[in-house]
Design an enzyme around this catalytic site. Structure first.
Site, PDB file in Angstrom:
ATOM      1  N   LYS A  65     -38.578 -18.440 -62.698  1.00 26.76           N
ATOM      2  CA  LYS A  65     -37.159 -18.368 -62.353  1.00 26.76           C
ATOM      3  C   LYS A  65     -36.988 -18.382 -60.830  1.00 26.76           C
ATOM      4  CE  LYS A  65     -36.053 -16.145 -66.710  1.00 26.76           C
ATOM      5  NZ  LYS A  65     -35.911 -14.923 -67.501  1.00 26.76           N
ATOM      6  N   GLN A 109     -35.486  -8.430 -66.216  1.00 25.88           N
ATOM      7  CA  GLN A 109     -36.349  -9.092 -67.208  1.00 25.88           C
ATOM      8  C   GLN A 109     -36.658  -8.133 -68.355  1.00 25.88           C
ATOM      9  OE1 GLN A 109     -37.390 -12.433 -67.017  1.00 25.88           O
ATOM     10  NE2 GLN A 109     -38.194 -12.100 -69.069  1.00 25.88           N
ATOM     11  N   ASP A 132     -27.131 -12.894 -67.046  1.00 24.97           N
ATOM     12  CA  ASP A 132     -27.712 -13.042 -68.389  1.00 24.97           C
ATOM     13  C   ASP A 132     -26.635 -12.871 -69.459  1.00 24.97           C
ATOM     14  OD1 ASP A 132     -30.262 -13.812 -68.852  1.00 24.97           O
ATOM     15  OD2 ASP A 132     -31.157 -11.805 -68.788  1.00 24.97           O
TER      16      ASP A 132
END
Ligand code: NAD
Length: 310
Positions: A65, A109, A132
């Site tokens: 990422k 994460q 997200d």
């Protein structure tokens, strides 16, 4: 006597293998204009990744990422929190990033260590920085049909369908897996009354009875259960579009000692499908492209710059 032997002409079905890398490259290229427009306004989008896990797969995902950010001109910031640290240390890190004006997007994460409840961490992210789309405010907005940021993997699946020329409108879609990050938001994205939505979605999970009956009737089948090759040819209807979200490590005689396979038995299912995504090279690259998309959208929103997002 003349005997006539009729033989059925051979039918060759050509299955489209949907190339996620190619579609993701297109999205990244399309984002360039928006990132340049932000640069003209003196803004560089900033995305922070936060890792609190020794899991090698998670470490690989965050570094992919970060690299992807660099490639498109997004400022990547990476923060690691010791796996054994108290939950409050992670919460403090998130709050610090919330207050940092150069950071427009924050991605924690998952999975987190057992002593840190994921929902507690996610709820601490400023909803405008929640790229997200997992903060309850953003989940609620998605369910209400007014998403701020669509969660990256579901958004990626929707874009892949579009790129393959498959309009979900009116179609029967079966999603296998009801996680907060993939299955549930995907069901919402594809049900919502908007472009790329309007499908009739059946959301299946580990307690679903007669799963195969539900997967076989799908025009579009999405597998997101995290079970290596659990979808065999007998679970797929003729001519279906099959999207494989699963990423599973299985032991293999390779340099690393494993290989990655999806939730779909690709070789067995491919001849039955009209279109299918491979693993790797299907949904994975799209998840990253849609993260860059959300980070760009987040910068535009917070800085009040009008950009045209593809
Ligand atoms: P998860 O473990 O949180 O959820 C799995 C879901 O599948 C659960 O809802 C469970 O009820 C369901 N399930 C499990 N076994 C089942 C079975 N036998 N029959 C029916 N349903 C079953 O997983 P997740 O985070 O949603 O991830 C799912 C998979 O997708 C994993 O392999 C993960 O690595 C992968 N993933 C890939 C991407 C990507 O970018 N390609 C992104 C996220 C997750």
């Amino acid at each position: 006597m003349v005997s006539l032997i009729w033989s059925r002409p051979a039918v060759t079905t050509v299955t489209t293998v949907i190339d996620g890398n190619e579609v993701a490259d297109g999205i990244r290229a399309d984002l360039t204009g928006a990132i340049e427009r932000l640069a003209d306004a003196g803004v560089r989008p900033g995305l922070a990744t936060v890792l609190m896990s020794p899991d090698p797969a998670s470490q690989t995902y965050v570094s992919m990422k970060q690299r992807a950010c660099e490639d498109v001109g997004i400022e990547g910031v990476h923060v690691e929190v010791d796996t054994d640290a108290p939950a409050t240390e992670l919460y403090g890190t998130v709050e610090g990033l919330n207050a940092d004006p150069d950071v427009h997007g924050i991605l924690v994460q998952l999975p987190l260590p057992e002593h840190v409840p994921a929902h507690e961490a996610l709820e601490r992210i400023d909803p405008r920085k929640d790229v997200d789309g997992l903060h309850p405010e953003n989940v609620g907005r998605l369910v209400a049909g007014r998403p701020r940021y669509k969660p990256c993997t579901p958004h990626g699946v929707q874009r892949l369908l579009g790129a393959a020329g498959v309009d979900p409108e009116g179609k029967d879609v079966t999603v296998v897996g009801r996680s907060e990050i993939v299955g549930k938001p995907l069901a919402n994205v594809l049900t919502n009354e908007s472009e790329g939505g309007n499908a009739t979605v059946t959301l299946c999970h580990s307690r679903t009875r007669d799963l195969a009956a539900k997967t076989r009737r799908a025009d579009v089948l999405v597998a997101a259960a995290g079970r290596a090759e659990m979808i065999g040819a007998d679970m797929v209807g003729e001519g279906a579009t099959v999207i494989d979200v699963g990423i599973n490590r299985v032991d293999a005689d390779t340099e690393k000692g494993y290989e990655l396979v999806g939730d779909v038995d690709f070789e067995a299912v491919k001849p039955k499908a009209d279109a299918i995504t491979p693993v790797p090279g299907g949904v994975g690259p799209m998840t990253i492209a849609m993260l860059l998309y959300n980070a760009t959208a987040a910068a535009a929103l917070q800085e009040g710059v009008d950009v045209d997002l593809p």
